[in-house]
Design an enzyme around this catalytic site. Structure first.
Site, short mmCIF file in Angstrom:
data_model
loop_
_atom_site.label_atom_id
_atom_site.label_comp_id
_atom_site.label_asym_id
_atom_site.label_seq_id
_atom_site.Cartn_x
_atom_site.Cartn_y
_atom_site.Cartn_z
N HIS A 1 0.73 -1.04 -0.06
CA HIS A 1 -0.02 -0.01 0.00
C HIS A 1 0.86 1.41 -0.02
CE1 HIS A 1 -3.49 -2.48 1.60
NE2 HIS A 1 -3.78 -1.83 0.41
N GLU B 1 -4.78 -16.85 -21.04
CA GLU B 1 -3.80 -16.56 -19.75
C GLU B 1 -3.39 -17.98 -19.42
OE1 GLU B 1 -5.40 -13.76 -17.26
OE2 GLU B 1 -7.58 -14.96 -17.35
N ASP C 1 -0.74 -13.95 -16.07
CA ASP C 1 -1.02 -15.33 -15.66
C ASP C 1 -0.18 -16.23 -16.63
OD1 ASP C 1 -2.56 -15.34 -13.21
OD2 ASP C 1 -4.18 -14.28 -14.50
N CYS D 1 -3.20 -7.45 -22.47
CA CYS D 1 -3.57 -6.30 -21.51
C CYS D 1 -3.00 -6.95 -20.11
CB CYS D 1 -5.29 -6.65 -21.19
SG CYS D 1 -6.03 -8.29 -20.93
C1 PEP Z 1 -3.49 -11.06 -16.80
O1 PEP Z 1 -3.32 -12.24 -16.28
O2 PEP Z 1 -2.35 -10.81 -17.70
C2 PEP Z 1 -4.46 -10.04 -16.59
C3 PEP Z 1 -4.41 -9.20 -17.50
O3 PEP Z 1 -5.37 -10.33 -15.83
P1 PEP Z 1 -5.18 -10.36 -13.97
O4 PEP Z 1 -4.06 -9.54 -13.91
O5 PEP Z 1 -6.43 -9.53 -13.61
O6 PEP Z 1 -5.26 -11.45 -13.50
MG MG Z 2 -5.22 -12.90 -15.19
#
Ligand code: PEP
Ligand code: MG
Length: 585
Positions: A200, A446, A470, A517
């Site tokens: 945090h 992922e 992931d 992403c």
């Molecule tokens: C990922 O796994 O790259 C992703 C975008 O999802 P999260 O980080 O929410 O698991």
């Molecule tokens: Mg993910």
């Protein structure tokens, strides 16, 4: 002993970008030893009321902190608000308060000693549970207990007031609540011995824009720091005490260069994310808290490429219903004014916990491999139905895409698609405003199994989103949140790159778009490689967006493709790293 005034460079973790130069101020945050004495049976009631008044003072202090934090930037205010609420909850009828009252009576000891015993007991129990969510509560129990002990012992609040303007705070540890009090106009930088990049305190420092280096090795115990000049390099993760004139000149120049780079980034906010040869790229933003939508519009994003809806379910004890989810989602779609919003269905499980669903997910040895994301949603179709209905209704306000997390097989996508069609038909029958056509339904890639069967998933998906956070974790078997193996978490592992290439290839053949992403997309070092492999859509945190746009605009497709070929010809991770670094960010 006179202080050691030689230049000293200490390495740590840079958690908040920027360079700060200023007078070093060593803040003593350590609590003195807590005295213990006996309380006679006749005085127990009086000691208990002394404790109760300390609880009341702590409540007042926290209330004041909350008021002060309301003036912080939005994400910081939200972050600290949740934390202070958790502390306030711990001051009314909690195990801590009940335990202390009981110990004063049964053991006949003073309040501050009773607090210390109960704090120890609770934190030992929490640690034994080996649960990440509960482990995070240990900090809260300690923070609240220390606050109460300080009040009872009449100790002054930490001396941040004495830090000279423009000063650099050196401390063993700074709590997030203390960080929230740090006005960025007054405090130039922070360096601490404890704390990690995802804690945090780091989040707060980043939101406030104060350069910070955490996890500095034993630096603060050194008498040489206080009173001299210090440099905090939040980019490289370095703290320099008593810099020489030469070092100072070098860092002043770097500070100017950083400022110029920031000014340059501001200039391209409204320019498109296209490559130097005109190749079009879509650059969207990731969103966690709906209130950040406005900031995303300001950052020049082409839309929202990942709305992590699980954050609507966290830090609360009840589930949001369809209506509440619809309101939040529709507000974001409206704020994006015609730019598309990609809603991902709930990704709870693993390290993301929602209290209201605690009973649904059994304790597991490997939670990341357990009931998580789409697996949970398909097991609880009533949950997915509410989410789909809210998303479809939000789609009446602007372009929307729907994304499924942690998909392993095409069957999961088909089941979800069937439910989505049913929700759409039901809403139309109810006369609710929904778009005539179904929004595109996409699949997160992922899990290695999903990447390897990307061809079969492409047949049932309208688009793909690469979740590299992931994908890396599951491919190289490295827990993404475990700092003991953090150095082995490598997006450039050839196995990961081949899975990405395979996914892009399957999507190209099927004619569906792919975005990235995960955090890999937010690092400019990897931008040429990803573009060269054929990726044309990025979704990144809004803070990283201008820098990624700048990198995209600086590249020609032919060069990026040649670079990607050179990388994919290699199978040695060290060699790949060298090629990528040589190409540069
Ligand atoms: C990922 O796994 O790259 C992703 C975008 O999802 P999260 O980080 O929410 O698991
Ligand atoms: Mg993910």
């Amino acid at each position: 002993m006179s202080p050691d005034r030689r230049e000293k460079t200490l390495r740590g973790i840079g958690v908040s970008h920027g360079i700060a130069i200023g007078p070093a101020f060593l803040v003593q945050l350590e609590r003195p030893r807590v005295p213990e004495w006996k309380i006679a049976a006749a005085d127990v009631k009086a000691e208990q009321s002394r404790f109760q008044s300390a609880v009341m003072s702590a409540q007042t202090e926290l209330g004041e902190l909350k008021e002060q934090s309301a003036h912080l930037p939005e994400t910081a205010a939200e972050e600290i608000g949740l934390l202070l609420d958790a502390h306030l909850a711990m001051l009314s009828g909690s195990r801590l308060v009940r335990g202390v009252l009981k110990r004063i009576e049964t053991e006949g000891i003073n309040a501050e000693a009773a607090i210390e015993h109960v704090m120890q007991e609770l934190t030992d129990q929490f640690r034994a549970l080996k649960d990440k969510y509960i482990a995070a509560r240990i900090d809260d129990v300690e923070a609240v207990s220390n606050r109460l002990i300080r009040i009872l012992m009449n100790l002054p609040y930490i001396a941040l007031d004495s830090v000279p303007p423009g000063g650099i705070v050196l401390a063993k540890e700074i709590s997030p609540a203390d960080t929230a009090l740090m006005d960025p106009k007054r405090f130039a930088g922070i360096a601490t011995v404890h704390g990690g990049a995802a804690g945090h305190t780091a989040v707060m420092a980043r939101s406030l824009g104060i350069p910070a280096v955490l996890s500095v090795d034993g630096a603060m115990l050194d008498s040489g720091g206080h009173g001299g000049t210090a440099i905090v390099d939040g980019v490289a993760g370095v703290l320099i005490l008593n810099p020489s004139e030469e070092t100072l000149a070098e860092y002043r120049a770097r500070q100017r260069a950083l400022q110029n780079a920031r000014d340059d980034l501001d200039k391209i906010i409204h320019l498109p994310a296209e490559m130097a040869d005109g190749t079009a790229v879509s650059l969207r933003a990731n969103l966690e808290l709906p209130r950040d939508a406005e900031a995303i519009v300001q950052s020049g994003a082409d839309g929202i490429g990942l709305f992590r809806t699980e954050f609507l379910f966290m830090n609360r004890s009840t589930l949001p219903d369809e209506e509440e989810q619809y309101e939040s989602m529709a507000a974001v779609v409206r704020a994006m004014a015609g730019r598309s919003v990609t809603f991902r269905t709930l990704d709870i499980g693993g390290d993301k916990i929602a209290r209201a669903m605690g009973a649904w997910i059994a304790e597991a040895t490997n939670p990341a491999l357990g009931l998580r994301a789409i697996r949970l949603s398909l097991k609880r179709p009533e949950l997915l139905t509410e989410q789909f209905r809210a998303m479809l209704r939000a789609a009446a306000h602007g372009p929307v895409r729907i994304l499924l997390p942690m998909v392993t097989t095409a069957e999961e996508v088909e089941q979800a698609a069937q439910l989505l069609r049913r929700c759409h038909a039901d809403l139309k029958a109810e006369g609710k405003a929904v778009p005539e056509a179904l929004p595109p339904l996409g699949t997160m890639i992922e899990i290695p199994a999903a990447a390897l069967s990307a061809d079969s998933l492409a047949a049932v998906s309208d688009f793909f989103a690469l979740g590299t956070n992931d994908l890396v974790q599951y491919t190289v078997a490295i827990d993404r949140g475990n700092d003991q193996v953090a150095a082995l978490y490598n997006p450039l592992n050839p196995a990961v790159l081949r899975l990405i290439e395979f996914t892009l290839e399957a999507a190209r053949r099927a004619g569906i778009p792919v975005s990235i992403c995960g955090e890999m997309g937010a690092d400019p070092l990897y931008t040429p490689l990803l573009l060269g492999l054929g990726l044309r859509e990025f979704s990144v945190g809004s803070a990283a967006l201008p820098r990624i746009k700048q990198r995209i605009r600086s590249l020609r497709l032919a060069d990026a493709e040649a670079h990607a070929r050179a990388v994919m010809d290699q199978y040695d991770p060290a060699q790949i790293k060298a090629i990528v670094e040589q190409f540069g960010a």
